[in-house]
Design a protein around this motif. Structure first.
Motif, short mmCIF file in Angstrom:
data_model
loop_
_atom_site.label_atom_id
_atom_site.label_comp_id
_atom_site.label_asym_id
_atom_site.label_seq_id
_atom_site.Cartn_x
_atom_site.Cartn_y
_atom_site.Cartn_z
N GLU A 63 6.56 -27.27 -2.06
CA GLU A 63 6.34 -25.93 -1.51
C GLU A 63 6.68 -24.86 -2.55
OE1 GLU A 63 4.74 -25.30 1.35
OE2 GLU A 63 4.56 -27.48 1.46
N LYS A 64 7.77 -25.04 -3.27
CA LYS A 64 8.14 -24.08 -4.33
C LYS A 64 7.08 -24.07 -5.43
CE LYS A 64 12.32 -22.74 -3.03
NZ LYS A 64 12.71 -21.37 -2.82
N LEU A 65 6.61 -25.25 -5.82
CA LEU A 65 5.58 -25.33 -6.85
C LEU A 65 4.29 -24.66 -6.40
CD1 LEU A 65 6.18 -28.98 -8.08
CD2 LEU A 65 6.60 -26.88 -9.38
N LYS A 66 3.90 -24.88 -5.15
CA LYS A 66 2.69 -24.22 -4.62
C LYS A 66 2.83 -22.70 -4.69
CE LYS A 66 1.31 -27.77 -1.28
NZ LYS A 66 1.23 -28.10 0.17
N ASN A 67 4.02 -22.19 -4.35
CA ASN A 67 4.25 -20.75 -4.40
C ASN A 67 4.12 -20.22 -5.83
OD1 ASN A 67 4.65 -20.54 -1.65
ND2 ASN A 67 6.86 -20.71 -1.79
N LEU A 68 4.69 -20.95 -6.78
CA LEU A 68 4.60 -20.53 -8.18
C LEU A 68 3.16 -20.57 -8.68
CD1 LEU A 68 7.77 -22.30 -9.58
CD2 LEU A 68 7.38 -19.83 -9.45
N ILE A 69 2.43 -21.60 -8.29
CA ILE A 69 1.03 -21.73 -8.71
C ILE A 69 0.20 -20.61 -8.09
CG2 ILE A 69 -1.04 -23.18 -8.53
CD1 ILE A 69 0.96 -25.62 -8.77
N SER A 70 0.44 -20.32 -6.82
CA SER A 70 -0.33 -19.26 -6.16
C SER A 70 -0.01 -17.87 -6.71
CB SER A 70 -0.12 -19.29 -4.65
OG SER A 70 1.18 -18.88 -4.31
N SER A 71 1.17 -17.73 -7.35
CA SER A 71 1.52 -16.44 -7.96
C SER A 71 1.06 -16.34 -9.41
CB SER A 71 3.03 -16.20 -7.86
OG SER A 71 3.74 -17.08 -8.69
N GLY A 72 0.32 -17.36 -9.89
CA GLY A 72 -0.29 -17.27 -11.20
C GLY A 72 0.29 -18.18 -12.27
N THR A 73 1.32 -18.94 -11.96
CA THR A 73 1.89 -19.85 -12.95
C THR A 73 0.96 -21.05 -13.10
OG1 THR A 73 4.10 -19.18 -12.28
CG2 THR A 73 3.93 -21.18 -13.58
N SER A 74 0.75 -21.48 -14.31
CA SER A 74 -0.14 -22.61 -14.59
C SER A 74 0.43 -23.92 -14.02
CB SER A 74 -0.31 -22.74 -16.11
OG SER A 74 -0.83 -24.00 -16.44
N LYS A 75 -0.41 -24.63 -13.29
CA LYS A 75 0.00 -25.92 -12.75
C LYS A 75 0.36 -26.89 -13.87
CE LYS A 75 -1.51 -29.77 -9.86
NZ LYS A 75 -2.58 -30.33 -9.04
N ASP A 76 -0.42 -26.88 -14.94
CA ASP A 76 -0.15 -27.77 -16.06
C ASP A 76 1.19 -27.47 -16.71
OD1 ASP A 76 -2.54 -29.13 -15.69
OD2 ASP A 76 -3.62 -27.95 -17.20
N ASN A 77 1.50 -26.17 -16.87
CA ASN A 77 2.78 -25.80 -17.45
C ASN A 77 3.94 -26.21 -16.54
OD1 ASN A 77 1.58 -24.74 -19.72
ND2 ASN A 77 1.71 -22.62 -19.04
N LEU A 78 3.77 -26.04 -15.24
CA LEU A 78 4.81 -26.45 -14.30
C LEU A 78 5.00 -27.96 -14.32
CD1 LEU A 78 4.09 -24.17 -11.22
CD2 LEU A 78 6.13 -24.13 -12.68
N TYR A 79 3.89 -28.68 -14.38
CA TYR A 79 3.98 -30.14 -14.44
C TYR A 79 4.75 -30.57 -15.69
CZ TYR A 79 2.64 -35.05 -14.34
OH TYR A 79 2.69 -36.43 -14.31
N ASP A 80 4.40 -29.98 -16.82
CA ASP A 80 5.09 -30.31 -18.07
C ASP A 80 6.59 -30.01 -17.97
OD1 ASP A 80 2.70 -31.16 -19.17
OD2 ASP A 80 2.38 -29.31 -20.32
N LEU A 81 6.92 -28.87 -17.39
CA LEU A 81 8.33 -28.48 -17.25
C LEU A 81 9.09 -29.44 -16.34
CD1 LEU A 81 10.69 -26.52 -17.68
CD2 LEU A 81 9.82 -25.23 -15.70
N VAL A 82 8.56 -29.73 -15.17
CA VAL A 82 9.24 -30.62 -14.23
C VAL A 82 9.35 -32.02 -14.83
CG1 VAL A 82 9.12 -31.69 -11.94
CG2 VAL A 82 8.58 -29.27 -12.21
N ASN A 83 8.32 -32.49 -15.47
CA ASN A 83 8.35 -33.80 -16.12
C ASN A 83 9.44 -33.84 -17.19
OD1 ASN A 83 7.47 -36.48 -16.73
ND2 ASN A 83 6.30 -35.65 -18.45
N LEU A 84 9.53 -32.80 -18.00
CA LEU A 84 10.54 -32.73 -19.05
C LEU A 84 11.95 -32.73 -18.47
CD1 LEU A 84 11.20 -32.43 -22.07
CD2 LEU A 84 10.98 -29.96 -21.76
#
Length: 106
Positions: free
Chosen positions: A32-53
């Motif tokens: 849910e937090k990730l969806k909110n960040l993505i909907s506010s314009g944050t790149s899904k790929d960048n979020l994926y890379d960050l969470v994975n790291l």
């Protein structure tokens, strides 16, 4: 079970959790937090890379700490891990080597 098998299970679990977090049908709070960040314009790929790291670093740190190779919470201790059959899992740095192979080289 061997230390290598234990580390592989940890890696598999990390990947499953990561997949769950980025599954649009998941009801997890992280999703849910990730969806909110993505909907506010944050790149899904960048979020994926960050969470994975973050997950990779966390698992790697915990595994090395269990093997006594680094400090955990400021205290460095060599722990002995046994499976339910009484087999020692972290003999001779086996977890450290396997953790590097799974979490850092891949």
């Amino acid at each position: 079970m061997t230390g290598k098998e234990f580390v592989k299970l940890c890696y598999t679990e990390k990947e499953a959790i990561l997949d769950e977090y980025f599954n649009v049908n998941s009801k997890s709070l992280v999703t849910e937090k990730l969806k909110n960040l993505i909907s506010s314009g944050t790149s899904k790929d960048n979020l994926y890379d960050l969470v994975n790291l973050v997950m990779t670093d966390t698992y790697y740190t915990l595994l090395l700490a269990l093997d006594g190779e680094i400090a955990l919470g400021g205290k460095q201790v060599a722990y002995k891990l046994y499976d339910e059959d009484g087999n020692l899992l972290n003999e001779c740095g086996e977890i450290e080597e396997a953790a590097f192979n799974h979490f850092m080289e891949e």
